[in-house]
Design a protein around this motif. Structure first.
Motif, mmCIF file in Angstrom:
data_model
loop_
_atom_site.group_PDB
_atom_site.id
_atom_site.type_symbol
_atom_site.label_atom_id
_atom_site.label_comp_id
_atom_site.label_asym_id
_atom_site.label_seq_id
_atom_site.Cartn_x
_atom_site.Cartn_y
_atom_site.Cartn_z
ATOM 1 N N UNK A 283 0.846 -1.182 0.000
ATOM 2 C CA UNK A 283 0.000 0.000 0.000
ATOM 3 C C UNK A 283 0.892 1.246 0.000
ATOM 4 N N UNK A 284 0.288 2.427 -0.199
ATOM 5 C CA UNK A 284 1.072 3.651 -0.304
ATOM 6 C C UNK A 284 0.620 4.675 0.725
ATOM 7 N N UNK A 285 1.572 5.196 1.483
ATOM 8 C CA UNK A 285 1.288 6.323 2.361
ATOM 9 C C UNK A 285 1.165 7.571 1.494
ATOM 10 N N UNK A 286 0.063 8.296 1.658
ATOM 11 C CA UNK A 286 -0.201 9.449 0.797
ATOM 12 C C UNK A 286 0.848 10.540 0.935
ATOM 13 N N UNK A 297 -1.960 8.966 9.531
ATOM 14 C CA UNK A 297 -1.484 8.420 8.262
ATOM 15 C C UNK A 297 -2.654 8.265 7.304
ATOM 16 N N UNK A 298 -2.486 8.765 6.094
ATOM 17 C CA UNK A 298 -3.448 8.543 5.022
ATOM 18 C C UNK A 298 -2.876 7.473 4.094
ATOM 19 N N UNK A 299 -3.697 6.478 3.761
ATOM 20 C CA UNK A 299 -3.247 5.306 3.007
ATOM 21 C C UNK A 299 -4.014 5.220 1.696
ATOM 22 N N UNK A 331 -7.853 5.816 2.827
ATOM 23 C CA UNK A 331 -8.406 5.837 4.176
ATOM 24 C C UNK A 331 -7.355 6.387 5.134
ATOM 25 N N UNK A 332 -7.770 6.646 6.387
ATOM 26 C CA UNK A 332 -6.867 7.307 7.329
ATOM 27 C C UNK A 332 -6.790 6.524 8.641
#
Length: 380
Positions: A283-286, A297-299, A331-332
């Motif tokens: 997944x990617x951290x925004x 953290x926003x994902x 999502x956060x």
């Protein structure tokens, strides 16, 4: 099923904190409350790195109440520059509109932060009296370079106001050293108390000529009450959120016991472990890595709303994304307050299983392994 609250606010708290707020028959003039109010005001000043040249405030309300109240210290002559990294940075716009204040906005793309050099250039080009910006943007998890922004902006404006709603209690803050005139927050995020209190710390020399457009939201009307509360006496102006203040006092005592630097380090290490684990999964951290925050953290993920739904069925509540440019695409996670390394593992485990259930191809178990490596590296 016992639920873990990893929403972006209210944040994870403890039974001890919650129980402080449900004492029997404690009112706004009771000795127990007056001591809790004094302790909370003093604790708030310490946590943000202020000294006695700053006055702390605790008002009934939310972070938005704090935002609107702090506009009373902004000079009406000269524009306000809003440096916005997302939805809550943009909330300054309707507030400033309501107070008939002239402003301009520098806005970053999701996951980015407004460049301090751009802020300096903008302030140098116009008739700006104030700068307002958000330290940690709740909608994107982006942490602004607060120290560098203040260094560049301080010679150019009369007022610097920082929205610390998602940072106070989890990030390093030195408002006196960095020349910040006011910082605002709320009770339910990094300070891990129930919602219901708006918190501010304001330089006393900024309170000499307030320009509030009303009564409740003009900070000058709260100066005498707060000074009285700091003496341990009843400073009544409006009924304070008694239970919330009792809880806050317990949190500040816990921070003192842990040590503020240790509290900040705990947030930093667990954030790094969580974010590294998320990226190891696939997944990617925004937020760009240099702007990862200690608290939110926003994902970025396909079927992100389904991940949130499935995770809730497994006992962990995350937050859906709210940025209009990415709604339904991320999502956060709130990792602040009484968040520990078991919660890092719980979050990653549930996210892995929820992603698989949503049909996303991830590397099962790899996030947990990476998080363990980060914790071991940091001596946890």
């Amino acid at each position: 099923m016992l639920r873990k609250l990893m929403h972006v606010g209210p944040s994870m708290t403890s039974y001890e904190v919650q129980l402080e707020g449900v004492r029997e028959n404690v009112g706004f003039a009771s000795p127990e409350f007056l001591e809790a109010m004094r302790n909370s005001l003093e604790g708030l000043r310490i946590v943000v790195g202020a000294d006695n040249s700053y006055l702390p405030f605790i008002l009934p309300g939310s972070g938005t109440v704090a935002m609107e109240s702090v506009t009373s210290i902004l000079p009406r002559k000269g524009k306000v520059l809003v440096a916005s990294n997302g939805v809550f940075g943009n909330r300054w716009k309707p507030i400033l509109d309501a107070h008939r204040m002239e402003y301009e906005v520098l806005e970053a793309e999701p996951g980015k932060s407004v460049d301090p050099a751009s802020i300096k250039d903008k302030l140098s080009s116009g008739n700006f009296a104030s700068l307002v910006f958000t330290h940690v943007e709740t909608s994107t998890g982006v942490r602004a370079d607060i120290e560098e922004i203040c260094r560049k902006a301080r010679p150019l404006v009369d007022r610097i106001v920082v929205d610390g709603v998602a940072s106070v209690g989890g990030e390093t803050l030195k408002v006196k050293e960095w020349g910040i005139d006011a910082i605002i927050t709320a009770s339910q995020k990094g300070l891990a108390s129930p919602p219901g209190a708006a918190l501010l710390v304001v330089a006393k020399d900024s309170l000499n000529n307030t320009a509030g457009d009303g009564y409740f939201f003009d900070l000058k009307n709260w100066v005498e009450p707060m000074n009285t509360y700091l003496k341990g006496e009843n400073g009544y102006l409006s009924t304070e959120p008694v239970g919330v203040v009792m809880a806050l006092s317990h949190v500040f005592n816990d921070i003192r016991a842990e040590g503020l630097e240790n509290t900040i380090k705990r947030h930093r290490v667990f954030s790094e472990a969580l974010n590294e684990g998320l990226e190891e999964i696939g997944l990617k951290v925004l937020a760009d890595r240099e702007h990862w925050s200690n608290t939110v953290t926003a994902v970025v993920a396909e079927r992100s709303d389904d991940i949130v739904k499935f995770a809730l069925s497994m006992g962990i509540e995350f937050a859906t994304g709210v940025h209009p440019k990415l709604k339904g695409k991320y999502f956060r996670i709130g990792h602040m307050g009484y968040f520990n390394y078991y919660d890092v593992f719980s979050a990653l485990s549930v996210i892995e299983r929820s992603a698989l259930r949503a049909g996303i191809n991830i590397k099962l178990g790899s996030g947990l392994t990476r998080a363990q490596e980060i914790l071991i590296k940091n001596g946890v």
